[in-house]
Design a protein around this motif. Structure first.
Motif, PDB file in Angstrom:
ATOM      1  N   UNK A  96       0.816  -1.225   0.000  1.00 46.35           N
ATOM      2  CA  UNK A  96       0.000   0.000   0.000  1.00 46.35           C
ATOM      3  C   UNK A  96       0.849   1.275   0.000  1.00 46.35           C
ATOM      4  N   UNK A  97       1.930   1.271   0.754  1.00 44.22           N
ATOM      5  CA  UNK A  97       2.799   2.445   0.815  1.00 44.22           C
ATOM      6  C   UNK A  97       3.437   2.721  -0.543  1.00 44.22           C
ATOM      7  N   UNK A  98       3.979   1.688  -1.165  1.00 44.87           N
ATOM      8  CA  UNK A  98       4.644   1.842  -2.460  1.00 44.87           C
ATOM      9  C   UNK A  98       3.641   2.266  -3.527  1.00 44.87           C
ATOM     10  N   UNK A  99       2.459   1.690  -3.527  1.00 50.65           N
ATOM     11  CA  UNK A  99       1.440   2.078  -4.516  1.00 50.65           C
ATOM     12  C   UNK A  99       1.025   3.530  -4.339  1.00 50.65           C
ATOM     13  N   UNK A 100       0.975   3.990  -3.100  1.00 50.20           N
ATOM     14  CA  UNK A 100       0.567   5.368  -2.852  1.00 50.20           C
ATOM     15  C   UNK A 100       1.632   6.379  -3.300  1.00 50.20           C
ATOM     16  N   UNK A 101       2.909   6.081  -3.015  1.00 53.48           N
ATOM     17  CA  UNK A 101       3.953   7.069  -3.268  1.00 53.48           C
ATOM     18  C   UNK A 101       4.769   6.846  -4.539  1.00 53.48           C
ATOM     19  N   UNK A 102       4.693   5.646  -5.114  1.00 52.59           N
ATOM     20  CA  UNK A 102       5.487   5.362  -6.311  1.00 52.59           C
ATOM     21  C   UNK A 102       4.657   4.879  -7.492  1.00 52.59           C
ATOM     22  N   UNK A 103       3.398   4.635  -7.286  1.00 51.01           N
ATOM     23  CA  UNK A 103       2.526   4.195  -8.361  1.00 51.01           C
ATOM     24  C   UNK A 103       2.115   2.743  -8.208  1.00 51.01           C
ATOM     25  N   UNK A 104       0.947   2.418  -8.730  1.00 50.82           N
ATOM     26  CA  UNK A 104       0.402   1.062  -8.561  1.00 50.82           C
ATOM     27  C   UNK A 104       1.120   0.027  -9.421  1.00 50.82           C
ATOM     28  N   UNK A 105       1.888   0.465 -10.393  1.00 48.04           N
ATOM     29  CA  UNK A 105       2.602  -0.484 -11.250  1.00 48.04           C
ATOM     30  C   UNK A 105       3.996  -0.828 -10.717  1.00 48.04           C
ATOM     31  N   UNK A 106       4.381  -0.286  -9.550  1.00 43.97           N
ATOM     32  CA  UNK A 106       5.707  -0.520  -8.970  1.00 43.97           C
ATOM     33  C   UNK A 106       5.576  -1.508  -7.817  1.00 43.97           C
ATOM     34  N   UNK A 107       6.422  -2.532  -7.827  1.00 43.05           N
ATOM     35  CA  UNK A 107       6.510  -3.454  -6.697  1.00 43.05           C
ATOM     36  C   UNK A 107       7.706  -3.024  -5.866  1.00 43.05           C
ATOM     37  N   UNK A 108       7.582  -3.091  -4.549  1.00 44.11           N
ATOM     38  CA  UNK A 108       8.650  -2.579  -3.702  1.00 44.11           C
ATOM     39  C   UNK A 108       9.964  -3.327  -3.893  1.00 44.11           C
ATOM     40  N   UNK A 109       9.921  -4.588  -4.286  1.00 46.83           N
ATOM     41  CA  UNK A 109      11.174  -5.321  -4.493  1.00 46.83           C
ATOM     42  C   UNK A 109      11.940  -4.772  -5.696  1.00 46.83           C
ATOM     43  N   UNK A 110      11.229  -4.191  -6.660  1.00 45.36           N
ATOM     44  CA  UNK A 110      11.900  -3.549  -7.790  1.00 45.36           C
ATOM     45  C   UNK A 110      12.749  -2.367  -7.322  1.00 45.36           C
ATOM     46  N   UNK A 111      12.299  -1.676  -6.279  1.00 50.31           N
ATOM     47  CA  UNK A 111      13.066  -0.562  -5.739  1.00 50.31           C
ATOM     48  C   UNK A 111      14.364  -1.060  -5.095  1.00 50.31           C
TER      49      UNK A 111
END
Length: 174
Positions: A96-111
């Motif tokens: 939820x945090x990553x979708x809110x601040x980086x977009x819904x198409x980004x998975x946090x492991x990609x970061x």
């Protein structure tokens, strides 16, 4: 966030066992250096490089790279169990945090995987053979203190030991 921007940092150095530093680096668009052995999703090598389960054992399985078929199945089941844990324990906290601040198409492991340098806190000579990436730098022992001299009585004991030498030539084996 404004105080971080005003400080004009050059790089973020973080341990990815908790994802806060990784998220901060991407939010501030700064280069990311990970001081890593473990990530929020497990052992660091499995996060960055292809690690074939047929010959790369997961930590904790007590297996070697010479696995029988049942041991490979154990390795796979252990991997499946850890993926299950991540899906139900870790992902619900980060997604939820990553979708809110980086977009819904980004998975946090990609970061995490987009880190510029991975400083691995282990020695590749103690690892099983595995693929690795060019941005991994092994730095085993960086946190070790320099050794101290032995107490004199122990030093005397070590120096008094006798080493037997034997010439193992080919004639001994014939």
């Amino acid at each position: 966030m404004q105080s971080f921007r005003d400080a004009k940092y050059d790089v973020v150095l973080t341990d990815p066992v908790v994802g806060g530093g990784v998220l901060l680096a991407h939010r501030l668009s700064l280069p990311l250096v990970l001081n890593v052995r473990w990530t929020v999703q497990g052992e660091g090598h499995f996060a960055i490089a292809p690690s074939p389960l047929s010959y790369v054992p997961l930590p904790g399985t007590e297996l070697t790279d010479k696995m029988t078929f049942p041991q490979r199945m154990k390795n796979f089941l252990y991997y499946f169990f850890t993926r299950f844990q991540i899906a139900y324990v870790t992902d619900p906290n980060y997604k939820p945090f990553v979708h809110r601040y980086f977009g819904s198409d980004v998975h946090y492991m990609e970061l995490f995987q987009a880190a510029d340098i991975w400083l691995m806190r282990n020695d590749f000579t103690f690892e099983f053979p595995r693929p690795t990436m060019p941005n991994i730098v092994y730095m085993a022992g960086f946190q070790c203190k320099p050794s101290k001299p032995l107490p004199q009585d122990l030093e005397d004991f070590v120096q008094s030991s006798v080493f037997l030498e034997y010439d193992f030539s080919l004639k001994d084996w014939q």
